[in-house]
Design an enzyme around this catalytic site. Structure first.
Site, short mmCIF file in Angstrom:
data_model
loop_
_atom_site.label_atom_id
_atom_site.label_comp_id
_atom_site.label_asym_id
_atom_site.label_seq_id
_atom_site.Cartn_x
_atom_site.Cartn_y
_atom_site.Cartn_z
CE LYS A 13 -2.28 -0.63 3.85
NZ LYS A 13 -1.88 -1.96 4.32
NE ARG A 88 -4.69 -0.49 10.50
CZ ARG A 88 -3.58 -0.04 9.93
NH1 ARG A 88 -3.56 1.15 9.36
NH2 ARG A 88 -2.49 -0.77 9.91
NE ARG A 127 6.85 -3.37 7.04
CZ ARG A 127 5.57 -3.11 7.22
NH1 ARG A 127 4.90 -2.49 6.26
NH2 ARG A 127 4.95 -3.45 8.31
NE ARG A 133 6.10 -0.68 10.91
CZ ARG A 133 4.95 -0.56 10.27
NH1 ARG A 133 4.90 -0.07 9.05
NH2 ARG A 133 3.83 -0.94 10.84
NE ARG A 144 1.30 -4.29 11.54
CZ ARG A 144 2.59 -4.52 11.78
NH1 ARG A 144 3.05 -4.52 13.00
NH2 ARG A 144 3.43 -4.71 10.78
P1 AMP Z 1 0.56 0.91 9.48
O1 AMP Z 1 1.82 1.68 9.21
O2 AMP Z 1 -0.58 1.37 8.62
O3 AMP Z 1 0.77 -0.57 9.41
O4 AMP Z 1 0.13 1.24 10.98
C1 AMP Z 1 0.95 0.88 12.06
C2 AMP Z 1 0.12 0.84 13.32
O5 AMP Z 1 -0.42 2.13 13.59
C3 AMP Z 1 -1.08 -0.09 13.29
O6 AMP Z 1 -0.74 -1.44 13.59
C4 AMP Z 1 -1.96 0.53 14.37
O7 AMP Z 1 -1.49 0.20 15.66
C5 AMP Z 1 -1.72 2.01 14.14
N1 AMP Z 1 -2.69 2.55 13.17
C6 AMP Z 1 -2.45 2.99 11.92
N2 AMP Z 1 -3.58 3.39 11.32
C7 AMP Z 1 -4.57 3.18 12.21
C8 AMP Z 1 -5.97 3.36 12.19
N3 AMP Z 1 -6.61 3.81 11.10
N4 AMP Z 1 -6.66 3.04 13.32
C9 AMP Z 1 -6.06 2.59 14.41
N5 AMP Z 1 -4.75 2.36 14.50
C10 AMP Z 1 -4.00 2.65 13.41
#
Ligand code: AMP
Length: 186
Positions: A13, A88, A127, A133, A144
């Site tokens: 993404k 989400r 990754r 990370r 996740r």
């Molecule tokens: P990502 O980089 O999109 O994988 O996001 C990393 C982490 O940030 C996720 O595992 C959540 O803990 C938090 N996060 C990101 N976007 C959201 C969202 N829309 N709602 C809630 N938590 C989020």
């Protein structure tokens, strides 16, 4: 152009969002990146968000919806944007509907990227090695993917019903996937 980009972790993404951002000249807004920026700078939001992120859980909607609302109201988001990683869950869909109604700016499309579980796991492992990370531990990754399957994947049906969903194969060359998406979106 106002787009959502959706799909499981590791599907690409972020990469596609960056290319779409360049192509259409609109910002790619990643809620995950906003949280990580706040964590790095030890802001109040960052300290709170980290409690959830490191476990692979969703940050509470109240916090997340607010950062999206504020970000979409910024000047550089006037002519469009790509939202990556939001919404989400069903309640975030409702919150986004309300934000967009306030701004009087409807969504143009939802780009969904798709890939097999094994491909995703392989990419996530790679990754984790490259980016380091803090939430790329095996437990957080599994959590996740679980949250995605239970809370986020069902949202695709919601956008399908609204006639906005466009699904693409996330496996292949980055450039090929990008040109297929752009050809479809116009
Ligand atoms: P990502 O980089 O999109 O994988 O996001 C990393 C982490 O940030 C996720 O595992 C959540 O803990 C938090 N996060 C990101 N976007 C959201 C969202 N829309 N709602 C809630 N938590 C989020």
């Amino acid at each position: 152009m106002r787009l959502l980009i959706m799909g499981p972790q590791g599907v690409g993404k972020g990469t596609q969002a960056a290319l779409l951002s360049e192509h259409y000249g609109i910002p790619a807004i990643s809620t995950g990146d906003i949280f990580r920026y706040n964590i790095k700078n030890k802001t109040e939001l960052g300290v709170e968000a980290l409690k959830y992120i490191d476990k692979g859980e969703l940050v509470p909607d109240e916090l997340t919806n607010k950062i999206v609302k504020d970000r979409l109201a910024m000047d550089d988001a006037k002519n469009g944007w790509i939202l990556d990683g939001y919404p989400r869950n069903a309640s975030q869909v409702e919150a986004l509907d309300a934000i967009l109604a306030d701004l009087n700016t409807p969504l143009d499309a939802v780009v969904a990227l798709d890939a097999e579980h094994d491909v995703l796991m392989e990419r996530m492992k790679k990754r984790a090695e490259i980016e380091g990370r803090s939430d790329d531990t095996p437990e957080a990754i599994a959590k996740r993917l679980d949250v995605y399957a239970k809370e986020t994947a069902p949202l695709l049906a919601t956008y399908e019903e609204r006639g906005l969903l466009k699904t693409f194969n996330g496996v292949g060359s980055v450039e090929e996937i990008q040109s297929t998406i752009v050809a479809e979106l116009g």
